[in-house]
Design an enzyme around this catalytic site. Structure first.
Site, PDB file in Angstrom:
ATOM      1  N   ARG A  10      -2.613  -2.086  -3.417  1.00  0.00           N
ATOM      2  CA  ARG A  10      -3.799  -1.266  -3.214  1.00  0.00           C
ATOM      3  C   ARG A  10      -3.703  -0.085  -4.183  1.00  0.00           C
ATOM      4  O   ARG A  10      -2.677   0.598  -4.234  1.00  0.00           O
ATOM      5  CB  ARG A  10      -3.836  -0.743  -1.780  1.00  0.00           C
ATOM      6  CG  ARG A  10      -4.990   0.195  -1.570  1.00  0.00           C
ATOM      7  CD  ARG A  10      -4.898   0.937  -0.273  1.00  0.00           C
ATOM      8  NE  ARG A  10      -6.026   1.830  -0.143  1.00  0.00           N
ATOM      9  CZ  ARG A  10      -5.979   2.995   0.474  1.00  0.00           C
ATOM     10  NH1 ARG A  10      -4.857   3.412   1.024  1.00  0.00           N
ATOM     11  NH2 ARG A  10      -7.054   3.739   0.560  1.00  0.00           N
ATOM     12  N   HIS A  25     -12.644   3.357   0.195  1.00  0.00           N
ATOM     13  CA  HIS A  25     -12.627   2.350   1.276  1.00  0.00           C
ATOM     14  C   HIS A  25     -13.358   1.073   0.862  1.00  0.00           C
ATOM     15  O   HIS A  25     -13.832   0.320   1.712  1.00  0.00           O
ATOM     16  CB  HIS A  25     -13.329   2.862   2.558  1.00  0.00           C
ATOM     17  CG  HIS A  25     -12.684   4.026   3.223  1.00  0.00           C
ATOM     18  ND1 HIS A  25     -13.406   5.056   3.763  1.00  0.00           N
ATOM     19  CD2 HIS A  25     -11.383   4.313   3.455  1.00  0.00           C
ATOM     20  CE1 HIS A  25     -12.591   5.947   4.303  1.00  0.00           C
ATOM     21  NE2 HIS A  25     -11.343   5.512   4.121  1.00  0.00           N
ATOM     22  N   ARG A  72     -11.340  16.501   7.034  1.00  0.00           N
ATOM     23  CA  ARG A  72     -12.175  16.843   5.869  1.00  0.00           C
ATOM     24  C   ARG A  72     -13.570  17.257   6.318  1.00  0.00           C
ATOM     25  O   ARG A  72     -14.122  16.677   7.253  1.00  0.00           O
ATOM     26  CB  ARG A  72     -12.293  15.651   4.914  1.00  0.00           C
ATOM     27  CG  ARG A  72     -10.987  15.242   4.322  1.00  0.00           C
ATOM     28  CD  ARG A  72     -11.196  14.171   3.249  1.00  0.00           C
ATOM     29  NE  ARG A  72      -9.939  13.513   2.977  1.00  0.00           N
ATOM     30  CZ  ARG A  72      -9.744  12.197   3.068  1.00  0.00           C
ATOM     31  NH1 ARG A  72     -10.735  11.386   3.385  1.00  0.00           N
ATOM     32  NH2 ARG A  72      -8.559  11.695   2.816  1.00  0.00           N
ATOM     33  N   ASN A 124       0.872  -1.174   0.000  1.00  0.00           N
ATOM     34  CA  ASN A 124       0.000   0.000   0.000  1.00  0.00           C
ATOM     35  C   ASN A 124       0.912   1.227   0.000  1.00  0.00           C
ATOM     36  O   ASN A 124       1.434   1.624   1.039  1.00  0.00           O
ATOM     37  CB  ASN A 124      -0.888  -0.041   1.255  1.00  0.00           C
ATOM     38  CG  ASN A 124      -1.829   1.141   1.336  1.00  0.00           C
ATOM     39  OD1 ASN A 124      -1.781   2.044   0.507  1.00  0.00           O
ATOM     40  ND2 ASN A 124      -2.680   1.144   2.349  1.00  0.00           N
ATOM     41  N   GLU A 167      -7.993  -4.947   5.224  1.00  0.00           N
ATOM     42  CA  GLU A 167      -7.930  -4.714   3.777  1.00  0.00           C
ATOM     43  C   GLU A 167      -6.804  -5.534   3.132  1.00  0.00           C
ATOM     44  O   GLU A 167      -6.951  -6.005   2.009  1.00  0.00           O
ATOM     45  CB  GLU A 167      -7.706  -3.220   3.508  1.00  0.00           C
ATOM     46  CG  GLU A 167      -8.942  -2.391   3.829  1.00  0.00           C
ATOM     47  CD  GLU A 167      -8.626  -0.963   4.216  1.00  0.00           C
ATOM     48  OE1 GLU A 167      -8.057  -0.758   5.307  1.00  0.00           O
ATOM     49  OE2 GLU A 167      -8.949  -0.047   3.452  1.00  0.00           O
TER      50      GLU A 167
END
Ligand code: ADP
Length: 413
Positions: A99, A188, A249, A15, A393
């Site tokens: 990823r 996600h 955010r 990743n 993940e």
């Protein structure tokens, strides 16, 4: 493709971020994680190297690592280490799973990386300028250092490609969708997919029969509505900015408020972009921190700004839970995952508070005792089952990498 020997079946999952590479090595035959690690501060003389073996303590040190290729070389060196490594030769790495954040409309499945696929990932860089370029660097470094080893891209956006047109389109002139592909993509995806699948396993009911809402609550946060195994809606949109209030955010905001702010403060597009992505959310509202642990700590001490940040964060999640229950015409399972979802009983309690009309009845006792483990936290009689499920993940990327390669071998055979 060569015949596969099980002793050689190690899968490396990577990743790559702009200044970091996370990795995990899996034993392909039993999907067991052998070692995981992270190199951060790439591009400096003091890159931090952290790794943890399945059985053993974590190791940490710093070293000069100036680019992604050198970072991946460092990872391979540590995997090859005579005393502490896991492979004798790089040929034991059967495949690499990467990823990749944005696959646009090109990719709804994990895909073996060819020159054409890499070109498409590069095209999608315009949609994810902070993520895809770093992941391309990781892919190119592996192509150089692990020649001949198949590489697979697993996309964060892929799980959401089942969302219907009326859901993914924004209410703007259609020409902009056609010309620039402006639409909801969602992110996600690998995490939402993993926890939805795991929830159905733990709950003992087939996913094809369940209506599930998955709440991935980390620094970046999103919800997904998973109806009968397929994602039908998700809260992040064209970019990861939309939807929930996150660490830094803003989440949903009236675009006109942004235009107004830009005019009032004389902001450039980049400045406005930075405010919404890096200075907003929990950090902006609390005037303090993007870290949920600190927000809760300060709220307890009576800090009103932290309290309002906490309340706003939880309220937005609750609103989406209501919306997605309506979108699916019901709800069977609600799942909490990622840093906040797995570890914060107060957030889970606040989100589930006064949702009994939807059939959500939390066990306060079990909720308070559940931190970072798989556990049902609803009362036995609750019509909607509420689960905490730590996300994984990397495991999904390893599994999907193997599946893609097996099916490629079958097709060739
Ligand atoms: P990402 O992968 O998006 O960077 P994570 O999934 O690691 O983020 O989640 C990070 C968030 O999890 C931070 O806001 C952190 O404060 C929060 N977190 C971690 N542990 C706890 C805890 N025990 N209670 C509340 N929040 C926590």
């Amino acid at each position: 493709m060569k015949k596969i020997k099980s002793s050689r079946m190690k899968v490396l999952v990577l990743n790559s971020g702009s200044s970091s590479v996370k990795y995990q090595l899996f034993n392909g035959s039993n999907k067991k994680s052998l070692v995981q690690g992270k190199i951060s501060n790439i591009g400096t003389d003091e890159a931090e190297i952290w790794l943890k073996r399945d059985k053993g303590n974590a190791v940490k040190f710093t070293k000069s690592i100036l680019n992604h290729e050198l970072a991946i070389r460092q990872i391979l060196d540590s995997l090859l280490n005579k005393k502490t490594g896991f492979i004798k030769d790089v040929s034991e790495i059967f495949a690499v799973g990467h990823r990749v954040v944005h696959g646009g409309e090109f990719f709804s499945q994990p895909t073996i990386i060819t020159d054409e696929v890499l070109a498409r990932i590069e095209e999608c860089s315009q949609l994810a300028p902070l993520h895809n370029p770093a992941q391309i660097k990781g892919i190119q470094a592996c192509q150089k250092l692990l020649q001949g080893v198949p590489e697979v891209a697993v996309f964060d956006t892929a799980f959401h490609q089942t969302i219907h047109r009326e859901t993914y389109l924004y209410g703007i002139p259609y020409a902009y969708y056609e010309k620039y592909k402006i639409r909801r993509y969602g992110f996600h995806g690998t995490s939402h997919y993993y926890v939805a699948r795991q929830a159905s396993k733990l709950d003992g009911r087939p996913i094809q029969k369940l209506k599930i809402i998955t709440c991935h609550l980390g620094n970046g946060s999103s919800l997904a509505a998973v109806k009968h195994g397929k994602c039908i809606d998700t809260s992040m949109g064209f970019t990861p900015l939309e939807g929930l209030i996150m660490g830094t955010r803003s989440g949903d905001i009236d675009c006109s408020a942004v235009f107004y702010l830009m005019r009032q403060e004389n902001l450039t597009i980049d400045q406005a972009d930075s405010i919404l992505n890096k200075e907003s959310g929990l950090k902006g509202l609390s005037n303090n921190s993007n870290d949920m642990l600190k927000i809760i700590e300060h709220s307890k001490k009576g800090d009103e700004q932290s309290q309002v940040a906490f309340d706003a964060f939880c309220y937005r999640i609750k609103k989406y839970v209501g919306a997605y229950t309506a979108a699916m015409n019901g709800l069977d399972v609600l799942v909490f995952t990622a840093g906040i979802g797995e570890n914060s009983p107060p957030v889970r309690a606040k989100v589930c508070d006064e949702l009994d009309f939807l059939g959500i009845k939390l066990s306060n006792l079990v909720n308070n005792q559940t931190i970072g483990v798989e556990k049902m936290i609803s009362k036995d009689e609750s019509p909607v089952k509420v689960w905490v499920i730590p996300t994984n993940e990397e495991l999904v990327i390893a599994e999907q990498t193997l599946n893609v390669i097996y099916s490629d071998v079958k097709q060739e055979g």
